[in-house]
Design an enzyme around this catalytic site. Sequence first.
Site, PDB file in Angstrom:
ATOM      1  N   THR A  31      23.729  50.206  28.216  1.00 34.30           N
ATOM      2  CA  THR A  31      24.010  49.520  29.478  1.00 34.30           C
ATOM      3  C   THR A  31      23.357  50.264  30.639  1.00 34.30           C
ATOM      4  O   THR A  31      22.763  49.659  31.532  1.00 34.30           O
ATOM      5  CB  THR A  31      25.540  49.438  29.698  1.00 34.30           C
ATOM      6  OG1 THR A  31      26.083  48.703  28.618  1.00 34.30           O
ATOM      7  CG2 THR A  31      25.897  48.780  31.006  1.00 34.30           C
TER       8      THR A  31
ATOM      9  N   ARG B 139      31.210  49.549  46.460  1.00 31.32           N
ATOM     10  CA  ARG B 139      30.483  49.197  47.686  1.00 31.32           C
ATOM     11  C   ARG B 139      31.256  48.215  48.558  1.00 31.32           C
ATOM     12  O   ARG B 139      30.673  47.501  49.352  1.00 31.32           O
ATOM     13  CB  ARG B 139      29.094  48.649  47.312  1.00 31.32           C
ATOM     14  CG  ARG B 139      28.235  49.717  46.655  1.00 31.32           C
ATOM     15  CD  ARG B 139      26.809  49.294  46.457  1.00 31.32           C
ATOM     16  NE  ARG B 139      26.655  48.223  45.495  1.00 31.32           N
ATOM     17  CZ  ARG B 139      26.654  48.385  44.182  1.00 31.32           C
ATOM     18  NH1 ARG B 139      26.826  49.586  43.664  1.00 31.32           N
ATOM     19  NH2 ARG B 139      26.496  47.355  43.374  1.00 31.32           N
TER      20      ARG B 139
ATOM     21  N   CYS C 123      59.225  66.728  42.362  1.00 32.20           N
ATOM     22  CA  CYS C 123      58.841  67.895  41.567  1.00 32.20           C
ATOM     23  C   CYS C 123      59.774  69.072  41.832  1.00 32.20           C
ATOM     24  O   CYS C 123      60.425  69.161  42.877  1.00 32.20           O
ATOM     25  CB  CYS C 123      57.381  68.264  41.794  1.00 32.20           C
ATOM     26  SG  CYS C 123      57.032  68.894  43.427  1.00 32.20           S
TER      27      CYS C 123
ATOM     28  N   ALA D  55      25.328  38.028  28.219  1.00 34.07           N
ATOM     29  CA  ALA D  55      23.919  37.806  28.586  1.00 34.07           C
ATOM     30  C   ALA D  55      23.349  36.713  27.683  1.00 34.07           C
ATOM     31  O   ALA D  55      23.878  36.455  26.603  1.00 34.07           O
ATOM     32  CB  ALA D  55      23.109  39.093  28.402  1.00 34.07           C
TER      33      ALA D  55
ATOM     34  N   LEU E 298      30.091  50.313  23.073  1.00 33.39           N
ATOM     35  CA  LEU E 298      31.093  51.273  23.556  1.00 33.39           C
ATOM     36  C   LEU E 298      32.486  50.629  23.496  1.00 33.39           C
ATOM     37  O   LEU E 298      33.449  51.239  23.025  1.00 33.39           O
ATOM     38  CB  LEU E 298      30.756  51.713  24.985  1.00 33.39           C
ATOM     39  CG  LEU E 298      31.732  52.697  25.631  1.00 33.39           C
ATOM     40  CD1 LEU E 298      31.819  53.994  24.839  1.00 33.39           C
ATOM     41  CD2 LEU E 298      31.329  52.991  27.073  1.00 33.39           C
TER      42      LEU E 298
ATOM     43  N   SER F 249      21.441  38.527  32.608  1.00 33.71           N
ATOM     44  CA  SER F 249      22.893  38.714  32.778  1.00 33.71           C
ATOM     45  C   SER F 249      23.325  38.741  34.242  1.00 33.71           C
ATOM     46  O   SER F 249      24.518  38.805  34.518  1.00 33.71           O
ATOM     47  CB  SER F 249      23.322  40.022  32.107  1.00 33.71           C
ATOM     48  OG  SER F 249      22.750  41.117  32.790  1.00 33.71           O
TER      49      SER F 249
ATOM     50  N   TRP G 158      23.698  36.890  37.747  1.00 34.03           N
ATOM     51  CA  TRP G 158      25.074  37.292  37.492  1.00 34.03           C
ATOM     52  C   TRP G 158      25.799  36.196  36.752  1.00 34.03           C
ATOM     53  O   TRP G 158      25.536  35.033  37.036  1.00 34.03           O
ATOM     54  CB  TRP G 158      25.809  37.615  38.800  1.00 34.03           C
ATOM     55  CG  TRP G 158      25.166  38.714  39.569  1.00 34.03           C
ATOM     56  CD1 TRP G 158      24.345  38.590  40.641  1.00 34.03           C
ATOM     57  CD2 TRP G 158      25.281  40.113  39.316  1.00 34.03           C
ATOM     58  NE1 TRP G 158      23.942  39.831  41.079  1.00 34.03           N
ATOM     59  CE2 TRP G 158      24.500  40.777  40.280  1.00 34.03           C
ATOM     60  CE3 TRP G 158      25.954  40.886  38.373  1.00 34.03           C
ATOM     61  CZ2 TRP G 158      24.379  42.169  40.313  1.00 34.03           C
ATOM     62  CZ3 TRP G 158      25.832  42.255  38.414  1.00 34.03           C
ATOM     63  CH2 TRP G 158      25.063  42.884  39.374  1.00 34.03           C
TER      64      TRP G 158
ATOM     65  N   GLU H 157      56.655  63.015  49.030  1.00 32.76           N
ATOM     66  CA  GLU H 157      57.922  63.299  49.702  1.00 32.76           C
ATOM     67  C   GLU H 157      57.710  64.124  50.967  1.00 32.76           C
ATOM     68  O   GLU H 157      58.320  63.841  52.008  1.00 32.76           O
ATOM     69  CB  GLU H 157      58.874  64.071  48.776  1.00 32.76           C
ATOM     70  CG  GLU H 157      59.251  63.343  47.502  1.00 32.76           C
ATOM     71  CD  GLU H 157      58.281  63.597  46.360  1.00 32.76           C
ATOM     72  OE1 GLU H 157      57.052  63.684  46.600  1.00 32.76           O
ATOM     73  OE2 GLU H 157      58.743  63.717  45.222  1.00 32.76           O
TER      74      GLU H 157
HETATM   75  C1  AOF Z   1      55.991  64.749  43.459  1.00 36.18           C
HETATM   76  N1  AOF Z   1      55.366  64.021  44.413  1.00 36.18           N
HETATM   77  O1  AOF Z   1      53.560  63.005  45.246  1.00 36.18           O
HETATM   78  C2  AOF Z   1      53.353  64.070  43.154  1.00 36.18           C
HETATM   79  C3  AOF Z   1      54.034  64.806  42.148  1.00 36.18           C
HETATM   80  O2  AOF Z   1      49.577  70.855  41.305  1.00 36.18           O
HETATM   81  P1  AOF Z   1      50.711  70.436  42.165  1.00 36.18           P
HETATM   82  O3  AOF Z   1      51.535  71.560  42.686  1.00 36.18           O
HETATM   83  O4  AOF Z   1      50.308  69.455  43.236  1.00 36.18           O
HETATM   84  O5  AOF Z   1      51.744  69.645  41.224  1.00 36.18           O
HETATM   85  C4  AOF Z   1      51.293  68.615  40.432  1.00 36.18           C
HETATM   86  C5  AOF Z   1      52.462  68.022  39.669  1.00 36.18           C
HETATM   87  O6  AOF Z   1      53.421  67.505  40.599  1.00 36.18           O
HETATM   88  C6  AOF Z   1      52.065  66.843  38.801  1.00 36.18           C
HETATM   89  O7  AOF Z   1      51.658  67.247  37.518  1.00 36.18           O
HETATM   90  C7  AOF Z   1      53.353  66.067  38.749  1.00 36.18           C
HETATM   91  O8  AOF Z   1      54.254  66.670  37.839  1.00 36.18           O
HETATM   92  C8  AOF Z   1      53.910  66.263  40.145  1.00 36.18           C
HETATM   93  N2  AOF Z   1      53.387  65.203  41.029  1.00 36.18           N
HETATM   94  N3  AOF Z   1      55.331  65.104  42.342  1.00 36.18           N
HETATM   95  O9  AOF Z   1      57.160  65.120  43.637  1.00 36.18           O
HETATM   96  C9  AOF Z   1      54.084  63.662  44.320  1.00 36.18           C
HETATM   97  N4  AOF Z   1      52.042  63.735  43.033  1.00 36.18           N
HETATM   98 ZN    ZN Z   2      56.268  67.378  44.801  1.00 43.78          ZN
END
Ligand code: AOF
Ligand code: ZN
Length: 374
Positions: free
Chosen positions: A205, A216, A84, A171, A310, A177, A179, A61
């Site tokens: 592996t 790459r 957030c 393989a 695995l 294996s 390719w 944002e």
């Molecule tokens: C958003 N926009 O692009 C992302 C969000 O450690 P910080 O302060 O960067 O916060 C990480 C938290 O923010 C992450 O756990 C998730 O809840 C949120 N990520 N939020 O508004 C973003 N990457």
């Molecule tokens: Zn944010």
Amino acid sequence: MEMVRPQDIHFMKVALTLAERGLGQVAPNPAVGCVIVREEDGSPRVVGRGWTQPGGRPHAETEALRRAGPLARGATAYVSLEPCAHQGKTGPCATALIEAGIARVVGTITDPNPEVAGRGFAMLQAKGIEVTENVCAADAYYLNEGFFLTMSERRPLVTLKIASSLDGRTATHDGHSQWITGEAARKRGHLLRATHDAILVGSATAIVDDPELTCRLPGLEGRSPVRIVADGRLRLPLTSKLVRDAKKVPVWVLTLPGGDEHRRAAFEECGVTLIDVEPGDGGLMNMRAAMEILAKHGLTRVLVEGGARLGASLLREHLVDRIEWFRAAKVIGGDGYPAIAALGVKKLGDAPGFVLRETASVGGDTVASFVRGG
Ligand code: AOF
Ligand code: ZN
């Protein structure tokens, strides 16, 4: 809840496409995209685009707002995850949207991070911003499933990548294996590497193939994820390509505690990070515990590239979320090596089941993408 408008789905898909750019680069954060749109003379105009930057900051944002500048006032922000609400290195994105004068926010799902969890949307609404939630919610979940799983199950998303013949062999009985699948399929495999935070292989592996496990692809050379070897008894040779360039692209070795002190020291000297994982049944490495440790180390998306044992352990412990199965139009036969080792399944109902998401042809090969379920 506010009404979904005809253009909402279109712009949210743009935001999701921008978000995808962050996959494999932003862990432990989710990869988010944001598009800021103004109505001008009755038609929408994009004035800012942003996505979560490498390392997880700045958030989508603030990037989009920075580009929109004063044009953000009165505009609509499409955000592929709830903005957030917490104070990180910078202020909350919800506050940034409010201060920029955004009039409407279109969102997908709430951010499960307990510091956010609905508070981002609530902050916007409290300031009179129109909020429309749940647009393209399933796509938003799929994109950041790795992040969501670290919140709900404390483990990363696990994608199992297999390249086999039509009859599921990786393989010949002589071990030949390279390719099975063609160059186009292998390039696509490198793209998968770039969109994950780590590549995991078993010790057999790593020893037999001596792989580099880097991305790459031209232009994406810097996108190699962490390379991880599950190697309970530290059998990986110090002369392997992985160990030799561990100081350039990180190598982590998941191993059982104890083990020879000198050998451990030698690995560490080469720049390898040793991570102890407690044994589970039969003294073998407990893969769920291993995954939980990887989440604690900040990983959200792990790509597993072999081998058969695995893959079988992860399937047995219900840890495989997705399968990317590349198949060459060749038949190797029952004397070749199987893609998945014995699972001990007696009844078909007990066989791990998946749902087909899409298929594509790549060169003369095919790739089928599956998700957990079925
Ligand atoms: C958003 N926009 O692009 C992302 C969000 O450690 P910080 O302060 O960067 O916060 C990480 C938290 O923010 C992450 O756990 C998730 O809840 C949120 N990520 N939020 O508004 C973003 N990457
Ligand atoms: Zn944010």
